[in-house]
Design an enzyme around this catalytic site. Structure first.
Site, PDB file in Angstrom:
ATOM      1  N   ASP A  13       0.813  -1.224   0.000  1.00 27.96           N
ATOM      2  CA  ASP A  13       0.000   0.000   0.000  1.00 27.96           C
ATOM      3  C   ASP A  13       0.843   1.270   0.000  1.00 27.96           C
ATOM      4  O   ASP A  13       0.435   2.303   0.542  1.00 27.96           O
ATOM      5  CB  ASP A  13      -0.981   0.013   1.197  1.00 27.96           C
ATOM      6  CG  ASP A  13      -1.873  -1.197   1.190  1.00 27.96           C
ATOM      7  OD1 ASP A  13      -2.279  -1.622   0.096  1.00 27.96           O
ATOM      8  OD2 ASP A  13      -2.162  -1.739   2.271  1.00 27.96           O
ATOM      9  N   LYS A  16       1.863   1.963  -5.140  1.00 24.60           N
ATOM     10  CA  LYS A  16       2.398   1.348  -6.376  1.00 24.60           C
ATOM     11  C   LYS A  16       1.480   1.601  -7.572  1.00 24.60           C
ATOM     12  O   LYS A  16       1.937   1.843  -8.672  1.00 24.60           O
ATOM     13  CB  LYS A  16       2.562  -0.170  -6.178  1.00 24.60           C
ATOM     14  CG  LYS A  16       3.525  -0.541  -5.076  1.00 24.60           C
ATOM     15  CD  LYS A  16       3.577  -2.043  -4.852  1.00 24.60           C
ATOM     16  CE  LYS A  16       2.315  -2.615  -4.256  1.00 24.60           C
ATOM     17  NZ  LYS A  16       2.017  -2.211  -2.874  1.00 24.60           N
ATOM     18  N   GLY A  40      -4.573  -4.364  -3.674  1.00 24.88           N
ATOM     19  CA  GLY A  40      -5.574  -3.318  -3.872  1.00 24.88           C
ATOM     20  C   GLY A  40      -4.832  -2.068  -4.268  1.00 24.88           C
ATOM     21  O   GLY A  40      -4.132  -1.477  -3.452  1.00 24.88           O
ATOM     22  N   HIS A  41      -4.900  -1.719  -5.546  1.00 24.75           N
ATOM     23  CA  HIS A  41      -4.142  -0.573  -6.056  1.00 24.75           C
ATOM     24  C   HIS A  41      -5.124   0.521  -6.476  1.00 24.75           C
ATOM     25  O   HIS A  41      -5.973   0.294  -7.327  1.00 24.75           O
ATOM     26  CB  HIS A  41      -3.282  -0.988  -7.250  1.00 24.75           C
ATOM     27  CG  HIS A  41      -2.260  -2.034  -6.906  1.00 24.75           C
ATOM     28  ND1 HIS A  41      -1.479  -2.654  -7.841  1.00 24.75           N
ATOM     29  CD2 HIS A  41      -1.887  -2.562  -5.719  1.00 24.75           C
ATOM     30  CE1 HIS A  41      -0.666  -3.528  -7.243  1.00 24.75           C
ATOM     31  NE2 HIS A  41      -0.906  -3.490  -5.953  1.00 24.75           N
ATOM     32  N   GLN A 223       1.796  -6.201  -3.135  1.00 22.06           N
ATOM     33  CA  GLN A 223       2.305  -6.293  -1.760  1.00 22.06           C
ATOM     34  C   GLN A 223       3.608  -5.503  -1.587  1.00 22.06           C
ATOM     35  O   GLN A 223       3.773  -4.497  -2.241  1.00 22.06           O
ATOM     36  CB  GLN A 223       2.477  -7.761  -1.329  1.00 22.06           C
ATOM     37  CG  GLN A 223       1.160  -8.528  -1.213  1.00 22.06           C
ATOM     38  CD  GLN A 223       0.588  -8.948  -2.553  1.00 22.06           C
ATOM     39  OE1 GLN A 223       1.267  -9.547  -3.363  1.00 22.06           O
ATOM     40  NE2 GLN A 223      -0.660  -8.634  -2.792  1.00 22.06           N
TER      41      GLN A 223
HETATM   42  P1  GDP Z   1      -0.747   0.253  -3.564  1.00 22.35           P
HETATM   43  O1  GDP Z   1      -1.374  -0.985  -3.052  1.00 22.35           O
HETATM   44  O2  GDP Z   1       0.726   0.307  -3.323  1.00 22.35           O
HETATM   45  O3  GDP Z   1      -1.081   0.535  -5.006  1.00 22.35           O
HETATM   46  O4  GDP Z   1      -1.364   1.450  -2.718  1.00 22.35           O
HETATM   47  P2  GDP Z   1      -2.911   1.658  -2.308  1.00 22.35           P
HETATM   48  O5  GDP Z   1      -3.649   2.122  -3.518  1.00 22.35           O
HETATM   49  O6  GDP Z   1      -3.435   0.472  -1.583  1.00 22.35           O
HETATM   50  O7  GDP Z   1      -2.778   2.793  -1.226  1.00 22.35           O
HETATM   51  C1  GDP Z   1      -2.176   4.003  -1.514  1.00 22.35           C
HETATM   52  C2  GDP Z   1      -3.195   5.136  -1.321  1.00 22.35           C
HETATM   53  O8  GDP Z   1      -2.532   6.361  -1.316  1.00 22.35           O
HETATM   54  C3  GDP Z   1      -4.225   5.235  -2.442  1.00 22.35           C
HETATM   55  O9  GDP Z   1      -5.442   5.684  -1.894  1.00 22.35           O
HETATM   56  C4  GDP Z   1      -3.637   6.290  -3.381  1.00 22.35           C
HETATM   57  O10 GDP Z   1      -4.628   6.992  -4.126  1.00 22.35           O
HETATM   58  C5  GDP Z   1      -2.989   7.213  -2.375  1.00 22.35           C
HETATM   59  N1  GDP Z   1      -1.779   7.913  -2.839  1.00 22.35           N
HETATM   60  C6  GDP Z   1      -0.775   7.468  -3.643  1.00 22.35           C
HETATM   61  N2  GDP Z   1       0.214   8.386  -3.720  1.00 22.35           N
HETATM   62  C7  GDP Z   1      -0.173   9.426  -2.942  1.00 22.35           C
HETATM   63  C8  GDP Z   1       0.433  10.675  -2.563  1.00 22.35           C
HETATM   64  O11 GDP Z   1       1.548  11.003  -2.958  1.00 22.35           O
HETATM   65  N3  GDP Z   1      -0.287  11.467  -1.713  1.00 22.35           N
HETATM   66  C9  GDP Z   1      -1.517  11.127  -1.218  1.00 22.35           C
HETATM   67  N4  GDP Z   1      -2.133  11.964  -0.390  1.00 22.35           N
HETATM   68  N5  GDP Z   1      -2.105   9.967  -1.544  1.00 22.35           N
HETATM   69  C10 GDP Z   1      -1.443   9.122  -2.375  1.00 22.35           C
HETATM   70  P1  IMO Z   2      -1.024  -4.241  -2.130  1.00 14.24           P
HETATM   71  O1  IMO Z   2      -0.603  -4.784  -3.469  1.00 14.24           O
HETATM   72  C1  IMO Z   2      -1.105  -4.719   2.212  1.00 14.24           C
HETATM   73  C2  IMO Z   2      -1.214  -8.838   3.725  1.00 14.24           C
HETATM   74  C3  IMO Z   2      -2.476  -9.293   4.442  1.00 14.24           C
HETATM   75  C4  IMO Z   2      -1.880 -10.285   5.430  1.00 14.24           C
HETATM   76  C5  IMO Z   2      -0.752 -10.945   4.612  1.00 14.24           C
HETATM   77  C6  IMO Z   2      -1.135 -12.285   4.001  1.00 14.24           C
HETATM   78  O2  IMO Z   2      -2.281  -3.448  -2.169  1.00 14.24           O
HETATM   79  O3  IMO Z   2       0.101  -3.519  -1.484  1.00 14.24           O
HETATM   80  P2  IMO Z   2      -2.640 -12.943   1.913  1.00 14.24           P
HETATM   81  O4  IMO Z   2      -4.117 -12.751   1.650  1.00 14.24           O
HETATM   82  O5  IMO Z   2      -1.757 -12.308   0.886  1.00 14.24           O
HETATM   83  O6  IMO Z   2      -2.279 -14.383   2.165  1.00 14.24           O
HETATM   84  O7  IMO Z   2      -2.375 -12.185   3.317  1.00 14.24           O
HETATM   85  O8  IMO Z   2      -0.428 -10.016   3.592  1.00 14.24           O
HETATM   86  N1  IMO Z   2      -1.442  -8.297   2.364  1.00 14.24           N
HETATM   87  C7  IMO Z   2      -1.370  -6.986   2.062  1.00 14.24           C
HETATM   88  N2  IMO Z   2      -1.158  -5.911   2.847  1.00 14.24           N
HETATM   89  N3  IMO Z   2      -1.238  -4.562   0.871  1.00 14.24           N
HETATM   90  C8  IMO Z   2      -1.417  -5.641   0.069  1.00 14.24           C
HETATM   91  O9  IMO Z   2      -1.403  -5.554  -1.272  1.00 14.24           O
HETATM   92  C9  IMO Z   2      -1.528  -6.918   0.655  1.00 14.24           C
HETATM   93  N4  IMO Z   2      -1.723  -8.167   0.171  1.00 14.24           N
HETATM   94  C10 IMO Z   2      -1.655  -8.995   1.233  1.00 14.24           C
HETATM   95  O10 IMO Z   2      -3.122  -8.223   5.098  1.00 14.24           O
HETATM   96  O11 IMO Z   2      -1.283  -9.601   6.487  1.00 14.24           O
HETATM   97 MG    MG Z   3      -2.902  -1.586  -1.795  1.00 15.78          MG
END
Ligand code: GDP
Ligand code: IMO
Ligand code: MG
Length: 428
Positions: A13, A16, A40-41, A223
């Site tokens: 999170d 990416k 979850g991106h 991840q």
């Molecule tokens: P990922 O799993 O690595 O793709 O990240 P997630 O989407 O799960 O979580 C990142 C969150 O931060 C999302 O809600 C993005 O829209 C938000 N985000 C990404 N870059 C930035 C940033 O530079 N500033 C802010 N405020 N939000 C960001």
């Molecule tokens: P993105 O791509 C954050 C965590 C779960 C749990 C562990 C194992 O959005 O960064 P799993 O279902 O993969 O066997 O769970 O990994 N986990 C994540 N945490 N971001 C993710 O993906 C994750 N995908 C799995 O919460 O601790």
């Molecule tokens: Mg994510």
């Protein structure tokens, strides 16, 4: 022209999706190499917000071919529903390529994931419940079902039988659940086969040819480094290799073909699920990071655990991935703190430790040693260049760069595509 890996440097999170989407307009292929719909991106394009789980973030860039590599585990129901959700919003998904060697997540994998977690009780991992671990376990146990098996009913039936033979014993005798019917699973899987067929391809050949022809290929990790099954905080990890080596095994592209490895690094730290997290905060600062940063899981809706930046982890990510660059995200979230603590080392059993301890027991006891950096109060979300940032924000970035062991080549100052400061181009 380069082949790049983009991966999470912390516990996932990190942003990416946004970073991949940002580059997506200039690259020819975006490739997922591991994980599945546990990811979850979030990608924000103008006033549109997209939540992607299985599909590569490049799917939102018209010129780019999205690829799901052999290392990914694919839930066919999720694949089709994610595709149709995007189609309804006018996104063309017809260029998608799916490796015939990718393993399939079936309903029994999801069931086993959930019952195992329940059985573990207090010791549970806090998985996303998407069947990821059991599917990779079957792959390694050589009883997995691959995408290509959908096109040979007899082989598919034999493989599902083999997989359920053992699992049904466990489900019925240990977990007190009803046995799963082979024919029902085979029927369900065959029901997806025709819809998926147009995407199935020899992705290893296509990607190697593309790189040889000078095309730009971006490998997008799910991840993060600390969730890696080999290099993460085992057993509180996911069941695949998000680290850079995973891009090779998960796609069939050799390491000599990869030019750059970019670590996505949040300006603070978050984690979802169980496991150690030295800089975790349980006070109003943690709550503020969660609220301001919108730190709620895209896949499960769980609140993310929040804490200060941990330079020990960033250095570790540089080491195990051979990072060439960082993309620092969410700097804007830190606006408003008078002073910002940054963890520079750990104290373990009274000793100062600069590197991530390999021993799990040591890591569980690690106490962060903080350095205080001066904060800033100006709104930075409109900053376009490094010099637009307030002096203290510049100093924060420079301090993180020095501690983390690789140059920070871009900075996120908001969720939108254009809310990014580019320092060095990733594509030169
Ligand atoms: P990922 O799993 O690595 O793709 O990240 P997630 O989407 O799960 O979580 C990142 C969150 O931060 C999302 O809600 C993005 O829209 C938000 N985000 C990404 N870059 C930035 C940033 O530079 N500033 C802010 N405020 N939000 C960001
Ligand atoms: P993105 O791509 C954050 C965590 C779960 C749990 C562990 C194992 O959005 O960064 P799993 O279902 O993969 O066997 O769970 O990994 N986990 C994540 N945490 N971001 C993710 O993906 C994750 N995908 C799995 O919460 O601790
Ligand atoms: Mg994510």
């Amino acid at each position: 022209m380069p082949a790049l890996v983009l991966l999470g440097a912390q516990w996932g999170d990190e942003g990416k999706g946004k970073a991949t989407d940002l580059l997506g307009g200039s690259v020819d292929y975006v490739v997922r190499y591991q994980g599945g719909n546990n990811a979850g991106h979030t990608v924000v394009v103008g006033d549109q917000k997209y939540a992607l789980h299985l599909l590569p973030s490049g799917i939102l860039s018209p010129g780019c071919t999205p690829v799901i590599g052999n290392g990914v585990v694919v839930d066919p129901a999720v694949l089709l529903s994610e595709l149709s959700g995007l189609n309804e919003r006018g996104v063309d998904t017809s260029k998608l390529l799916l490796s015939g060697n990718a393993h399939l997540i079936t309903p029994y994998h999801t069931t086993v994931d959930k019952v195992t977690e329940r059985f573990l009780g207090k010791r549970k991992i806090g998985t996303t419940g998407r069947g990821i671990g059991p599917t990779y376990a079957d792959k390694i146990n050589r009883v997995g079902i691959r995408v290509q098996d959908l096109y040979d009913e007899s082989i598919l039936t034999q493989k599902v039988e083999a997989a359920l033979d053992f699992k049904n014993q466990i489900l019925a005798k240990l977990y007190n659940r009803r046995a799963i019917d082979v024919a029902q699973i085979v029927d369900e899987m065959l029901g997806y086969a025709e819809q998926i067929k147009p995407f199935v391809a020899d992705t290893t050949l296509i990607l190697n040819n593309a790189i040889d022809e000078g095309k730009v290929v971006l490998f997008e990790g799910g991840q993060g480094t600390l969730l890696d099954v080999d290099h993460g905080t085992y057993p509180f990890v996911t069941s695949s290799n998000p680290t850079a080596g995973g891009a090779c095994t998960g796609t069939g592209v050799g390491p000599t073909k990869i030019n750059r490895v970019i670590g996505i690094l949040k300006a603070y730290t978050t984690r979802v699920g169980a496991g150690p997290f030295p800089t975790e905060l349980f006070d109003k600062d943690g709550e503020a990071l969660r609220t301001i940063g919108g730190e709620r899981g895209v896949t499960t809706g769980r609140d993310r655990r929040c804490g200060w930046f941990d330079a020990v982890i960033a250095r570790y990510a540089t080491r195990v991935n051979g990072l060439t660059d960082f993309f620092l995200t969410k700097l804007d979230v830190l606006t408003g703190w008078e002073q910002i603590p940054v963890c520079v080392a750990y104290e373990i059993d009274g000793k100062r430790v600069e590197e991530l301890p390999y021993s799990q027991s040591d890591f569980h006891h690690a106490k962060p040693i903080y350095e205080m950096l001066p904060g800033w109060s100006e709104d930075i979300s409109k900053a376009k260049t490094f010099s637009d940032l307030p002096k203290n924000a510049q100093a924060y970035v420079k301090a993180l760069e020095e501690m983390s062991g690789a140059p920070i080549s871009a900075i996120g100052v908001g969720p939108g595509r254009d809310e990014t400061i580019e320092i060095n181009s990733f594509l030169s």
